[in-house]
Design a protein around this motif. Structure first.
Motif, PDB file in Angstrom:
ATOM      1  N   TRP A  65      35.975 -52.637  18.164  1.00 27.09           N
ATOM      2  CA  TRP A  65      35.887 -53.509  19.648  1.00 27.09           C
ATOM      3  C   TRP A  65      35.889 -52.211  20.814  1.00 27.09           C
ATOM      4  CZ3 TRP A  65      37.503 -58.754  19.713  1.00 27.09           C
ATOM      5  CH2 TRP A  65      37.355 -59.551  21.128  1.00 27.09           C
TER       6      TRP A  65
ATOM      7  N   ILE B 235      41.928 -60.711  22.207  1.00 27.03           N
ATOM      8  CA  ILE B 235      42.275 -62.080  23.262  1.00 27.03           C
ATOM      9  C   ILE B 235      43.041 -62.668  22.491  1.00 27.03           C
ATOM     10  CG2 ILE B 235      40.515 -63.323  22.674  1.00 27.03           C
ATOM     11  CD1 ILE B 235      40.035 -64.125  25.545  1.00 27.03           C
TER      12      ILE B 235
ATOM     13  N   LEU C 199      29.089 -61.185  14.578  1.00 26.64           N
ATOM     14  CA  LEU C 199      29.708 -60.760  15.730  1.00 26.64           C
ATOM     15  C   LEU C 199      29.860 -61.661  16.922  1.00 26.64           C
ATOM     16  CD1 LEU C 199      30.505 -58.177  17.620  1.00 26.64           C
ATOM     17  CD2 LEU C 199      28.199 -57.995  18.517  1.00 26.64           C
ATOM     18  N   SER C 200      28.871 -62.817  16.785  1.00 25.45           N
ATOM     19  CA  SER C 200      29.256 -64.014  17.640  1.00 25.45           C
ATOM     20  C   SER C 200      30.092 -64.640  16.855  1.00 25.45           C
ATOM     21  CB  SER C 200      27.862 -64.807  18.076  1.00 25.45           C
ATOM     22  OG  SER C 200      27.275 -64.964  16.834  1.00 25.45           O
TER      23      SER C 200
ATOM     24  N   ARG D 116      33.836 -63.012  17.496  1.00 24.48           N
ATOM     25  CA  ARG D 116      34.395 -62.798  18.668  1.00 24.48           C
ATOM     26  C   ARG D 116      33.491 -63.809  19.851  1.00 24.48           C
ATOM     27  NH1 ARG D 116      33.890 -56.645  20.785  1.00 24.48           N
ATOM     28  NH2 ARG D 116      32.149 -57.048  22.035  1.00 24.48           N
ATOM     29  N   PRO D 117      33.300 -65.261  19.584  1.00 21.44           N
ATOM     30  CA  PRO D 117      32.553 -65.885  20.292  1.00 21.44           C
ATOM     31  C   PRO D 117      32.607 -66.194  21.764  1.00 21.44           C
ATOM     32  CG  PRO D 117      33.967 -67.206  18.985  1.00 21.44           C
ATOM     33  CD  PRO D 117      34.170 -65.628  18.707  1.00 21.44           C
ATOM     34  N   THR D 118      31.640 -66.245  22.263  1.00 20.51           N
ATOM     35  CA  THR D 118      31.579 -66.713  23.705  1.00 20.51           C
ATOM     36  C   THR D 118      32.215 -67.966  23.912  1.00 20.51           C
ATOM     37  OG1 THR D 118      29.486 -65.439  24.227  1.00 20.51           O
ATOM     38  CG2 THR D 118      30.091 -67.844  25.647  1.00 20.51           C
ATOM     39  N   ASN D 119      32.952 -68.111  25.010  1.00 19.95           N
ATOM     40  CA  ASN D 119      33.909 -68.997  25.339  1.00 19.95           C
ATOM     41  C   ASN D 119      34.904 -69.522  24.317  1.00 19.95           C
ATOM     42  OD1 ASN D 119      32.832 -70.458  27.517  1.00 19.95           O
ATOM     43  ND2 ASN D 119      31.164 -71.135  26.420  1.00 19.95           N
ATOM     44  N   TRP D 120      35.551 -68.194  23.936  1.00 18.39           N
ATOM     45  CA  TRP D 120      36.725 -68.161  23.072  1.00 18.39           C
ATOM     46  C   TRP D 120      37.838 -69.041  23.642  1.00 18.39           C
ATOM     47  CZ3 TRP D 120      38.104 -66.355  18.408  1.00 18.39           C
ATOM     48  CH2 TRP D 120      39.678 -66.222  18.332  1.00 18.39           C
TER      49      TRP D 120
ATOM     50  N   PRO E  13      26.334 -73.988  28.875  1.00 18.67           N
ATOM     51  CA  PRO E  13      27.604 -73.078  28.576  1.00 18.67           C
ATOM     52  C   PRO E  13      27.822 -72.360  27.484  1.00 18.67           C
ATOM     53  CG  PRO E  13      28.285 -75.296  28.786  1.00 18.67           C
ATOM     54  CD  PRO E  13      26.808 -75.411  28.760  1.00 18.67           C
ATOM     55  N   GLN E  14      27.107 -72.918  26.285  1.00 19.02           N
ATOM     56  CA  GLN E  14      27.258 -72.313  24.939  1.00 19.02           C
ATOM     57  C   GLN E  14      25.919 -72.717  24.151  1.00 19.02           C
ATOM     58  OE1 GLN E  14      30.122 -70.657  23.724  1.00 19.02           O
ATOM     59  NE2 GLN E  14      29.215 -70.852  21.760  1.00 19.02           N
ATOM     60  N   ARG E  15      25.529 -71.474  23.521  1.00 18.44           N
ATOM     61  CA  ARG E  15      24.347 -71.664  22.816  1.00 18.44           C
ATOM     62  C   ARG E  15      24.783 -71.938  21.329  1.00 18.44           C
ATOM     63  NH1 ARG E  15      24.393 -65.931  22.075  1.00 18.44           N
ATOM     64  NH2 ARG E  15      24.315 -65.747  19.868  1.00 18.44           N
TER      65      ARG E  15
ATOM     66  N   PHE F  88      34.183 -58.889  28.342  1.00 19.96           N
ATOM     67  CA  PHE F  88      34.474 -59.911  27.636  1.00 19.96           C
ATOM     68  C   PHE F  88      34.015 -61.447  28.113  1.00 19.96           C
ATOM     69  CE2 PHE F  88      37.021 -62.797  24.914  1.00 19.96           C
ATOM     70  CZ  PHE F  88      36.469 -62.508  23.784  1.00 19.96           C
ATOM     71  N   THR F  89      33.576 -62.323  27.234  1.00 20.14           N
ATOM     72  CA  THR F  89      33.046 -63.343  27.550  1.00 20.14           C
ATOM     73  C   THR F  89      33.960 -64.596  27.011  1.00 20.14           C
ATOM     74  OG1 THR F  89      32.272 -63.344  25.322  1.00 20.14           O
ATOM     75  CG2 THR F  89      30.601 -62.447  27.209  1.00 20.14           C
ATOM     76  N   GLY F  90      35.208 -64.795  27.463  1.00 19.23           N
ATOM     77  CA  GLY F  90      36.081 -65.689  26.944  1.00 19.23           C
ATOM     78  C   GLY F  90      35.621 -67.075  27.727  1.00 19.23           C
ATOM     79  N   ASP F  91      35.007 -67.058  28.720  1.00 17.53           N
ATOM     80  CA  ASP F  91      34.578 -68.428  29.302  1.00 17.53           C
ATOM     81  C   ASP F  91      33.122 -68.113  29.976  1.00 17.53           C
ATOM     82  OD1 ASP F  91      34.220 -70.637  30.728  1.00 17.53           O
ATOM     83  OD2 ASP F  91      36.150 -70.706  31.834  1.00 17.53           O
ATOM     84  N   SER F  92      32.263 -68.549  29.618  1.00 21.41           N
ATOM     85  CA  SER F  92      30.760 -68.057  29.653  1.00 21.41           C
ATOM     86  C   SER F  92      30.574 -67.897  31.405  1.00 21.41           C
ATOM     87  CB  SER F  92      29.902 -68.731  28.963  1.00 21.41           C
ATOM     88  OG  SER F  92      29.970 -70.073  29.278  1.00 21.41           O
TER      89      SER F  92
ATOM     90  N   PHE G 275      38.362 -60.743  29.556  1.00 20.01           N
ATOM     91  CA  PHE G 275      39.163 -59.290  29.248  1.00 20.01           C
ATOM     92  C   PHE G 275      38.470 -58.333  29.027  1.00 20.01           C
ATOM     93  CE2 PHE G 275      43.566 -61.340  29.442  1.00 20.01           C
ATOM     94  CZ  PHE G 275      43.181 -62.708  29.328  1.00 20.01           C
TER      95      PHE G 275
ATOM     96  N   LEU H  82      31.771 -79.080  26.904  1.00 22.26           N
ATOM     97  CA  LEU H  82      30.787 -78.104  26.976  1.00 22.26           C
ATOM     98  C   LEU H  82      29.056 -78.933  26.587  1.00 22.26           C
ATOM     99  CD1 LEU H  82      32.135 -74.844  25.948  1.00 22.26           C
ATOM    100  CD2 LEU H  82      32.051 -75.924  28.455  1.00 22.26           C
TER     101      LEU H  82
END
Lengths: 561, 1155
Positions: free
Chosen positions: A305, A316, A494-495, A498-502, B88-90, B166-170, B194, B369
């Motif tokens: 990371w 996270i 990778l996605s 640690r996916p987007t919108n975790w 918001p999410q693919r 980081f992409t915790g919330d797109s 984060f 979403l």
């Protein structure tokens, strides 16, 4: 399974899909007799001899399965979905030996029926408990009770598990009577058996408990019934055929004996900062290691990371500590590269660094002792006015040396990238390895991958990599294509990891409507959708194995002796 | 047109519309509140455009503009647009394919006639900006630099510049890139990002929302705000003409003055909100500076307002060292629910361009979403021109030589200056330096723009990282304070390359301009030297304001690693100015500066702020020895017998110290406290009593007991004695408290005694509480008694138990249920028996999707928002006690001003009927039980390693709990009780929902901008003096004050309904008043619809009654009182606006009624 099963023979090991273990004769032992087999390849039909076809109830869905790397699975929303098999004899386990296997991935830990027969007085039922245990309870026709229960915590949310119950009720010369419950290929519990038949009048249910309705929330695949009691070897084979990295590997506890080697079903985990992370996107090292491994069934999980140091590997919410993360992926080999960013603290920080690295390695060693420590690379001179980090290479060298000492003390392998990369080139102009003095460019990743493979004892034949070439590409088109497939697989990994919108998937927003079905907030869509990646990854890995086998120099090549 | 024909046509078009709507709605969810109108013309017709402007479509989905989120200009006048259809999410099976589309208007027709995809395969690019021969763009975790080397209009080189975002919330990924005046790339990130990034300067992290500053040449990356300090969703940074940074955010009150926050420290301080409007969320911003726009809006900000489908203008007014913001007439207000202005940029022609994300749903967490109503196919760029003003010509910047580019700094066009700087960044540093030098020396110092041009030149040097001390020196002494301020900031940037930055900062920190002083503090915070804090602290000598105070506080923390070691060895003197030292140590607040503080206290006399403040600090953080010295301080032993007002503050600080650190003074505390119990000052007496309890001073029991039993004692003092007796504990305390709890005294006093008694003997306290409840007749009485029991662990259970023995009248039980609702309590153990006693069935109901669907349909077809508003305001629903609408109302739950545009109707229904189904972020309450058995619920406002801070939204009180004293901590979800609407009929519920879904939508339920009076007070009984007052009796009589006055909120439309304030016995007369706190004196304009025959008083003086009345107001609190003769009027409600009429005048209207 939707497509016919194929076996690919490579070298001494066979890459076999799920069905191979269950149905073909390549295995050393007698194949167990399957009495029922629900594969959920788009329906709930039974591929076994009895044709106990089931039907989906509620909002059942089918999607690609990672189990065995092919076919589909059964997706159950935990609210109204299950499979019902109405045939009167479906699920009759009779009076003799039997085994019952099922793959599950729970998305919520609750008391939920997995496979069940009978209501209100359950003839038999396999179910999970909120504490992460698995139970089998049966009332036989004689009124006797057969009950077996795993310890708590063997089942985790968001993770695949293979549950196999093996019941030996007929005494034989080789085996004593008894019920054995295996989780992920390992014996979790045993219990005495009870006489009498396990038959009932009510429909067989998959994914739902008794009449009060405890629906299973998650994924189910490959529900199999056998008319024999499977042994430990059968179970291990079935487990490995489904997900090769699931079964804990005893050899992970044995350190390398001074030289690097990879074994069939090894899972190689990379840990480090941005350069290590970017290595998976370059794919060079993984391609080289794949091509040079005696088995093509080696799996790579890059868990580096950006910003990771020995002091902090920030994750996270809900990623869990290292041993937990490593167990989830089944790590058996760990390749760690630290010390680059840490060296900016100068020599004054070296003692702290060594302490922190040792602590981190203690964590890793809980899961695997087959560890390689990779030294930092030298900094490169970066254009003014950004700071010229090459002036600090003396400090990097000190850190590299210290890492070598740690490896020595802990009997770990050490790859020294600093010394060779700090040498001036033997001929021609030195090509920059980094984009900013720290982070490897494409050529840098290439050079580092070759150097690493070499030091790990993997020679790189000239027909794969031209030793003179400064272009980061494989000579052989097949090897280059393999590398590209590795990159594609790693992008999905990778996605997935640690996916987007975790925040909505596993973080602090899972209760918000975002990750829930727009029409029924009781149902979540996000975890189900993300699990599709797992199937894609495993399929890509089987393809990588195929491609590696077809790469001329790769086939049959072994490690450098 | 004949009437008949008109009717037929109307009907025909209605039918057509109905068919269209049916078709559009068919595959959609039941939540869809309205039909979709996806044609750009339909949307255009929905725009209400400010007078003097017109809007045209510049580009749309037909040009490939799908989900545009950000846009930037290149020097050639092309518009680069980041499009994010995957938001918001693919899907996992899809590779990222968001893209950058380049638009151009090559023939100047005002419409894009060229569109080309520059890059694709990106992952949610929320930020982009041209520079260094390419495009900086974000993609997932990366900041990329894309280049087109072969000139085919497509990116062919991708360089990762930085990664680890980081992409915790797109939607919170790094976004809103903009170049600062000195060549720094500024960008934002939101709450769940984060980020950890490796740079040649070391690892940089920013956890949660904040700001990044990146200088590409040095690769220096810095982060600001973060953790819980940022606004949750910063979405735009803009610099004014003099380089002052303003940040906007998708939060309520989302405009911030950023400068004081540009200090890197872990210390918690909120950024400076400079706008006070709630419920509106901003996104994308620019500053107007072009001749193509009217002079009146020059220098104003233009920003998209995403929740209420609008585009706003804001005026930045300087105040002290910072700014405040005033909202102007909206540029666009749309009736179209998909119009989402997410970015605003002034173009090369001087027109304003608006990126319209076009979506009926914006929320990331209010809706799924995967909600099918989310639009993934459309997007528009709108172009707004000023009528009658010619557009400006764009210079051919790309062909200009260095000298020509530099000369563009004369341009009045912000766009030209900005782009010229961008092009200069691509030129050779040496050549640029030489050309700048020549240009600067050729400038005419008499030119009015002279210093501004020098500032621009300084920025170019900064961008090229060429240190130019001579120009810096010149500007540090500039005539224009704004130029001095900018140059002062540059000291920070160049501090590692200047000979003596501290000397420069010392001078600037004493500048007469507060703006310059603020820049000096922020610059000093970047200088890693011990003396930097001494230079920064110089600003204390001149008047401070909130911006300066916050910046200096942050500088203290940022610089502590440098100043603390120097202080310890006596190397810092702060020029022997105690005030400077006091500020620094107070801001630091840690125990390690105690020694220095104690000697400061000793060096001055009581009454001197240096003495009093230092002493209070020692009292707050000292250990037993220091506290003993505090007790001996002359402030607590006045020789003249007069008490200092600071004495109680010192005692209170010791109480806080005990609560946080359990510190007790060494020595005989009883002897020290005893004389204080006899002081005249009741504050001191109360504080001393509290300490006697906390310190378990058994020696004072007799005195405390006497006070507790003294019915004539000042209530403040007496109530404190109850608590102190409970602290002392034992049977004597118990007996004493029982005597009061079961006395015939007021319920307020008895409740306090019950509360104290509950700590010693819960069952007896519960019995006393039950007995008290049977005698309670008012809401306040009931609330007092219930609160007493709620504060105790097991209190509700004990009370429920005691109630089985008491005879509680159904009406009293109802009062109790209402009090519980208002307090956000619904403990079933007490709620259920009370509900039974009240004879009503109230409580949670099971989730019912069918009901939601059915109700949604009814709401749309038959809901009456006006009737719904009446329900909303009724005692029965009691919504206002917790929720505000446009700032007016309770603060327990979220402000509902724009709920109708933020949530689909289905979610509104769910939130009302099942409040715990999903709780809006920040509104999840936490319950704390301490080891001592105290119970407190509220919202967590800070969660530090050692302590937790909770705000009780029902009282607005803040509570600190040391973590070690917390026994149990539990998230209890929403404070909104289940079943609040159970008493409503289906029609009332339907109307209520309809009202809520209308809030924020264009129409009568959109909260009007501007200073509308929303909080009023009305008298319980109209005073006789006012009833009889004759018109000639000018002054308002004093006698109207004493009676109880009750708070009233205006309706969403801004009117105070007369029907609600007419009292039965009042006849045709109604009386209402409102208060305004004037911050800056000046002229104000009162606009009212009060009918003829009404009377108005400003404070005591009569005002002529006119629709519009100008008044001058001095600073301070003013009251406007209205007496309305309702018999004569035609209006249903009273409305008032009090707006500033002269420059700088500023007043705050009350927005809240205390509970």
């Amino acid at each position: 399974m939707s497509r016919p099963f194929t076996t690919i023979a490579i070298g001494i090991v066979s890459v076999s899909a799920w069905a191979a273990a269950a149905q073909t004769a390549t295995a050393p032992t007698q194949q167990p007799a399957v009495s029922a087999s629900w594969k959920f390849d788009g329906n709930a039909d039974d591929a076994g001899p009895n044709g106990w076809n089931g039907k989906g109830m509620g909002r059942v869905a089918y999607s690609d399965s990672p189990i065995g790397g092919q076919g589909q699975l059964l997706s159950l929303n935990g609210v109204d979905a299950c499979v019902q098999v109405d045939q009167p004899a479906a699920g009759d386990l009779g009076e003799k030996d039997f085994s019952l296997g099922i793959w599950i991935l729970p998305l919520e830990m609750r008391s939920a029926g997995l496979v069940q027969r009978g209501d209100p007085k359950a003839a038999w039922s396999l179910f999970t408990s909120p504490n992460g245990s698995v139970h089998f309870v049966a009332n036989t026709t004689t009124g006797a009770k057969l009950a077996i229960e795993s310890p708590p915590g063997v089942i985790e949310v968001g993770r695949w598990h293979f549950i196999l119950l093996s019941v030996q009720r007929t005494r034989s010369v080789s085996a004593a009577a008894g019920a054995h419950l295996y989780i992920d290929g390992v014996l979790a519990a045993n219990a005495p058996v009870a006489p009498g038949a396990l038959n009932a009048q009510t429909p067989l249910m998959i994914g739902k408990g008794d009449g009060t309705g405890t629906f299973f929330n998650g994924l189910i695949d490959e529900v199999q019934m056998y008319s024999t009691a499977l042994g430990a070897e059968d179970v291990a084979r079935l487990t490995d055929a489904g997900l090769p990295w699931l079964r804990p590997k005893p050899w992970a506890k044995e350190p390398f004996d001074g030289r690097f080697s990879l074994r069939d079903q090894d899972v190689v985990v990379f840990s480090g900062g941005e350069n290590t992370l970017a290595a998976q996107q370059a794919g060079y090292l993984e391609t080289l290691l794949t091509l040079r491994s005696p088995s093509r069934r080696v799996f790579f999980r890059d868990m580096a990371w950006e910003g990771d140091t020995v002091f902090e590997q920030w994750r996270i919410l809900n990623f869990g500590p290292w041993p937990y993360q490593l167990r989830r992926v089944g790590a058996t080999v760990l390749i760690a590269q630290f010390g680059q960013m840490e060296s900016l603290r100068g020599k004054a920080g070296l003692a702290d660094f060594v302490n922190a690295y040792n602590k981190l390695l203690d964590d890793y060693s809980n899961v695997t002792r087959r560890i390689v420590l990779v030294s930092p690379i030298p900094f490169e001179r970066s254009p003014s006015p950004s700071p010229d980090l090459s002036a600090r290479n003396r400090e990097v060298a000190a850190y590299a040396l210290a890492i070598g000492e740690i490896a020595n003390q802990r009997k770990l392998l050490f790859v020294d990238l600093f010394t060779p990369l700090a040498q001036p080139p033997t001929s021609g102009q030195a090509q920059p390895l980094t984009r900013d003095g720290i982070h490897l460019n494409a050529y840098g990743q290439w050079a580092v991958a070759r150097q690493t493979a070499q030091q790990l004892g993997f020679d790189v034949p000239a027909d794969i990599v031209n030793p003179q070439s400064q272009t980061p590409a494989f000579v052989q088109p097949a090897a280059q294509a393999l590398c590209e497939e590795v990159r594609r697989k790693n992008a999905i990994w990778l996605s997935y990891w640690r996916p987007t919108n975790w925040a909505f998937l596993n973080g602090d927003r899972v209760s918000q409507p975002s990750s829930r079905d727009p029409r029924d907030p009781r149902v979540r869509w996000f975890p189900f959708e993300v699990q599709e990646s797992a199937a894609m990854i495993h399929r890509a890995e089987l393809k990588i194995a195929d491609m590696a086998a077809a790469t001329p120099s790769g086939a049959g090549a072994g490690e450098k002796k | 047109m004949s009437k008949m024909l008109e009717r037929i046509l109307t009907r025909a078009s209605c039918v057509t519309a109905a068919i269209v709507a049916a078709v559009a709605c068919a595959p959609r969810s039941a939540y869809a509140a309205e039909a979709d109108h996806d044609d750009p013309d339909t949307e255009l017709r929905s725009f209400k455009v400010a007078e003097g402007y017109e809007v045209h479509l510049f580009a749309s989905e037909k040009d490939g503009i799908v989900k545009p989120v950000q846009m930037r200009w290149d020097p050639a006048g092309r518009l680069w647009v980041a499009c994010i259809p995957s938001y918001p999410q693919r899907k996992p099976t899809e590779a990222p394919d968001d893209r950058i589309v380049v638009l151009a208007d090559t023939d100047g027709a005002g419409v894009a006639n060229y569109a080309s995809v520059f890059a694709r395969g990106l992952s949610l690019p929320l930020g982009l900006e041209l520079g260094h021969g390419g495009l900086y763009v974000s993609s997932g975790t990366e900041l990329l630099h894309l280049k087109d080397n072969n000139g085919d209009g497509k990116a062919d080189e991708t360089r990762v510049v930085l990664r680890g975002f980081f992409t915790g919330d797109s939607h919170q990924n790094i976004n809103s890139f903009t170049w600062g005046p000195g060549g720094e790339l500024m960008f934002c990130q939101g709450l769940h990002a984060f980020s950890h990034v490796e740079t040649p300067w070391g690892n940089q992290s920013l956890e949660k929302a904040g700001i990044w500053r990146f200088r590409p040449r040095t690769m220096r990356l810095e982060s600001f705000l973060g953790r819980d300090r940022g606004p949750q969703n910063p979405w735009g940074i803009v610099f004014d003409d003099w380089g002052q940074p303003i940040m906007i955010a998708g939060n309520g009150q989302g405009i911030y003055y950023l400068l004081p926050s540009l200090i890197q420290t872990d210390h918690f301080l909120d950024p400076h909100q400079i706008w006070d409007r709630n419920g509106i969320k901003l996104c994308g911003v620019d500053v107007i500076g072009t001749r193509a726009m009217p002079p009146t809006i020059q220098g104003m900000m233009v920003a998209g307002s995403i929740m209420d489908n609008s585009v706003y203008f804001f005026k930045l007014d300087e105040t002290g060292s910072g700014f405040k913001v005033r909202q102007y007439t909206p540029l666009i207000v749309s009736m179209h629910s998909s119009f989402r202005a997410v970015d605003a940029k002034v173009g090369p022609d001087g027109a304003i361009y608006i990126a319209d994300w076009y979506n009926p749903i914006i929320g990331h967490y209010q809706a799924s979403l995967r909600d099918p109503n989310r639009d993934h196919a459309h997007g528009r760029i709108w172009r707004i021109t000023a009528k009658g003003l010619p557009l400006v010509q764009r210079p051919a910047l790309a062909s200009f030589a260095i000298a020509q580019l530099i000369d563009q700094f004369r341009s009045p066009e912000r766009w030209v200056r900005y782009q010229a700087k961008r092009l200069l960044a691509d030129k050779d540093a040496k050549a640029v330096g030489e050309a700048l030098d020549t240009w600067v020396h050729a400038l005419d110092p008499a030119d009015p723009q002279y210093e501004h041009m020098l500032v621009e030149a300084l920025g170019v040097y900064e961008e090229q990282e060429i240190v130019e001390p001579a120009l810096l020196q010149k500007l540090l002494g500039a005539r224009d304070e704004r130029a001095r301020a900018y140059a002062t900031g540059v000291i920070g940037h160049w501090s590692d390359r200047l000979d003596d930055p501290i000397a420069l900062l010392e001078r600037q920190a004493a500048d007469p301009s507060p703006r310059v002083r603020l820049e000096a503090v922020v610059a000093a915070a970047q200088v890693p030297l011990p003396r930097a804090i001494e230079a920064a602290a110089i600003v204390v000598d001149l008047p401070m304001d909130e911006f300066l105070a916050n910046a200096l506080t942050q500088a203290v923390h940022a610089l502590k690693p440098y100043w603390k070691p120097a202080l310890d060895i006596g190397q810092l003197s702060f020029a022997n100015k105690p005030a400077r030292m006091e500020f620094v140590f107070k801001a630091d607040g840690s125990a390690d500066v105690l020694h220095t503080l104690a000697s400061l206290a000793g060096s001055a006399k009581p009454g001197d702020p240096v003495h009093d403040n230092s002493l209070r600090l020692v009292a707050a953080i000292g250990g037993p020895g220091e506290l003993a010295a505090v007790l001996n301080d002359p402030i607590l032993h006045p020789t003249d017998g007069r008490s200092s007002s600071a004495a109680a503050g010192v005692l209170d600080a010791m109480a806080e110290n005990f609560r946080m650190h359990r510190a007790i003074p060494a020595g005989d505390v009883g002897a020290a406290l005893r004389p204080l119990l006899a002081w005249n000052d009741s504050d001191v007496r109360r504080s001393a009593i509290v300490l006697a309890g906390l310190w378990r001073t058994e020696a004072l029991r007799t005195e405390l007991d006497a006070i507790a039993q003294d019915a004539k004692a000042v209530p403040l003092v007496r109530l404190a004695s109850f608590g102190a007796l409970a602290d002392l504990g034992g049977n004597a305390s118990r007996t004493s408290l029982i005597a009061v709890a079961s006395s015939k005294e007021s319920l307020h006093v008895r409740a306090a005694a019950i509360e104290a008694l509950a700590r010693l003997d819960l069952p007896t306290a519960a019995s006393a509480a039950a007995a008290a409840l049977t005698q309670a007749t008012t809401d306040a009485d009931v609330a007092d008694v219930l609160d007493a029991m709620f504060k105790r662990q097991g209190g509700p259970e004990a009370l429920a138990n005691a109630l089985t023995q008491a005879k509680l009248a159904p009406d009293t039980a109802k009062l109790a249920l209402r009090a519980m609702s208002s307090a956000g309590r619904q403990d079933p153990v007490l709620w259920d028996p009370l509900a039974r006693l009240s004879g009503t069935a109230i409580g949670p109901r099971a989730y019912d999707a069918t009901l939601v669907k059915a109700l949604a349909t009814e709401v749309a077809s038959a809901g009456n928002p006006a009737a719904g508003e009446r329900v909303f305001r009724s005692q029965m629903a009691n919504c206002l006690s917790c929720h505000a609408v446009g700032g007016a109302g309770g603060r327990v739950g979220p402000d509902l001003a724009t709920i109708g545009t933020a949530m689909p109707v289905g979610l509104v229904i769910e939130s009302v009927l099942w409040p715990n189904k999903q709780v809006k972020e920040g509104y999840t309450a936490t319950l704390i039980e301490t080891k001592a058995g105290e119970v407190q619920q509220g919202y967590v406002i800070s969660d530090e390693q050692a302590s937790l801070t909770l705000r009780d939204p029902t009282t607005d009180q803040t509570f600190h709990f040391p973590k070690e004293q917390i026994k149990r901590r539990k998230e209890i979800g929403s404070l909104m009780p289940d079943g609040v609407t159970d008493g409503l009929t289906r029609a009332e519920l339907r109307d209520l929902i309809r009202f809520l879904t209308e809030l924020g939508k264009p129409g009568p339920y959109r909260i009007a901008a501007g200073p509308v009076v929303r909080v009023w007070e009305t008298p319980e009984n109209i005073p006789e003096a006012l009833r009889r007052i004759a018109p000639e009796q000018a002054m308002l009589p004093d006698s109207i004050d004493p009676g109880p006055w009750h708070g009233r909120y205006a309706m969403a439309g801004g009117e105070l309904p007369l029907a609600e304030i007419m009292s039965a016995e009042g006849g045709a007369i109604a009386v209402a008043r409102f208060a305004a706190e004037v911050v800056t004196a000046g002229g104000f304009r009162l606009k009212t619809n009060a009918p003829a025959g009404s009377m108005v008083w400003l404070d005591r003086r009569p005002l002529p009654l006119r629709d519009v009345q100008d008044v001058n107001l001095a600073s301070g609190l003013h009251t406007f009182t209205f007496r309305i003769d309702a018999g004569k009027i035609g209006v249903s409600g009273l409305s008032c606006v009090l707006e500033p009429a002269s420059a700088g005048a500023e007043a705050r209207l009350a927005t809240r009624i205390g509970r």
